[in-house]
Design a protein around this motif. Sequence first.
Motif, PDB file in Angstrom:
ATOM      1  N   ARG A 281      -6.966  12.102  -2.525  1.00  0.00           N
ATOM      2  CA  ARG A 281      -6.729  10.661  -2.613  1.00  0.00           C
ATOM      3  C   ARG A 281      -6.988  10.105  -4.010  1.00  0.00           C
ATOM      4  NH1 ARG A 281      -9.668   8.742   2.869  1.00  0.00           N
ATOM      5  NH2 ARG A 281     -10.579  10.818   2.660  1.00  0.00           N
ATOM      6  N   HIS A 282      -8.043  10.576  -4.658  1.00  0.00           N
ATOM      7  CA  HIS A 282      -8.319  10.049  -5.998  1.00  0.00           C
ATOM      8  C   HIS A 282      -7.231  10.464  -6.993  1.00  0.00           C
ATOM      9  CE1 HIS A 282      -9.705  13.635  -8.276  1.00  0.00           C
ATOM     10  NE2 HIS A 282     -10.075  14.083  -7.095  1.00  0.00           N
TER      11      HIS A 282
ATOM     12  N   LEU B 107      -3.782   3.292   0.195  1.00  0.00           N
ATOM     13  CA  LEU B 107      -4.165   3.107  -1.191  1.00  0.00           C
ATOM     14  C   LEU B 107      -3.474   1.865  -1.736  1.00  0.00           C
ATOM     15  CD1 LEU B 107      -3.804   6.814  -2.352  1.00  0.00           C
ATOM     16  CD2 LEU B 107      -5.898   5.618  -1.730  1.00  0.00           C
TER      17      LEU B 107
ATOM     18  N   VAL C 294       0.827  -1.202   0.000  1.00  0.00           N
ATOM     19  CA  VAL C 294       0.000   0.000   0.000  1.00  0.00           C
ATOM     20  C   VAL C 294       0.866   1.258   0.000  1.00  0.00           C
ATOM     21  CG1 VAL C 294      -1.968  -1.058   1.183  1.00  0.00           C
ATOM     22  CG2 VAL C 294      -0.097  -0.083   2.535  1.00  0.00           C
TER      23      VAL C 294
ATOM     24  N   GLU D 241      -4.462   8.022  -6.611  1.00  0.00           N
ATOM     25  CA  GLU D 241      -4.827   6.795  -7.329  1.00  0.00           C
ATOM     26  C   GLU D 241      -4.598   6.948  -8.829  1.00  0.00           C
ATOM     27  OE1 GLU D 241      -8.848   6.330  -5.930  1.00  0.00           O
ATOM     28  OE2 GLU D 241      -8.231   4.790  -4.474  1.00  0.00           O
TER      29      GLU D 241
ATOM     30  N   TYR E  32      -1.522   7.653   2.348  1.00  0.00           N
ATOM     31  CA  TYR E  32      -1.951   9.025   2.074  1.00  0.00           C
ATOM     32  C   TYR E  32      -1.676   9.816   3.344  1.00  0.00           C
ATOM     33  CZ  TYR E  32      -4.847  12.983   0.665  1.00  0.00           C
ATOM     34  OH  TYR E  32      -5.292  14.241   0.324  1.00  0.00           O
TER      35      TYR E  32
END
Length: 361
Positions: free
Chosen positions: A307-308, A149, A100, A311, A103
């Motif tokens: 966060r997106h 993530l 992972v 990603e 974040y």
Amino acid sequence: MHSPGAIQPAELWRLFMRAMAVVDYARPLELLHVPAADIPAGHAWIRVLACGVCFSDVKIARGQMPFSSSLRLPHIPGHEICGEVLEAPGGFWFQKGDRVLVYNYWGCGRCPMCRIGQENLCLNLQGWVGFTNPGGFQEGLAVPPERLLPLPPGISPEQAAPIGCAIATAYRAVVTRAAVRPGELVGVIGVGGIGLHAVQIARAAGARVIAVDIDPRKLELARVFGAVAVLPEEAEETARRWGDGIGLDAVIETVGHVHTVDLAIRMIRRGGRLIGVGYRLGDMASIHTPRWVLEEITLMGSRYALRHEVEQAIRLVAEGLVRPVIDEVLPLESANEALERLERGQAIGRLVLQVGSFSGV
């Protein structure tokens, strides 16, 4: 929770973890052996595999951040963290052995900024890993699962670590804030850890890029990634020549010096966008108000990433559209060497600390 009887010999490191810590702003980081704290309810426990070293870590180690005077020492820096899940609470999608990214900016989720989707500007921050909370220059860390993530296979921990800040920050600046479109002309001032990735992301978005730096080695790598690379004294003329005499559509400024911000303003066209990523305490940049208003210049800051957006940065790396630029992988105990090399401008891209070994179980 971490009593000796409950821990297998292979996990004895969890009793006293190796950590490189700030003990005094006038001294180098020191190797400490710190006990692992009890895992807070609802948190996952990760083994830190790799941690990138950012110039923010230099400023933290030297006491040059706005919060430095109130930061409790010893403090463990490091915010570009790739880890392996060792324990996770029930009801979440992570399992033991998952790799992972952390974040590092933990918004409250309740304040007005969080509610409108800007958690990177949270007014009631719950945690700031590596900045005001213990970070990744240590072997283990407790993290809320929603701040983790997942990483796809094929990306090594050393490649993954810089995605969490250097690449994600570049992504937000180029894609979200500058809204770079195919065919546009984009300048990137300062092609260090963030700038070299901004060059790649702008190219992936279909833009032509002019990279500006004082270091010929960084400029040469920017050329490899498809940029026209120039020294600062050549930048303004190059921008005019490439931009049909009017300048560039957007400039990503990663340095934060007054003179580099001024250069960025001179490089953009009427109606252009200047995105500020770098900053330095005490510096004051300015623009003549007639140009700002009458030429509709957009001045915009860009802080970290949502966060997106992290990603999306992971996907760009997984698909081979962006290559993490790793200068060298060093052992955790070489953290001071990494900070000194960054301070002297001797790193090309990111230096990464190898902290632990991936067990994959």
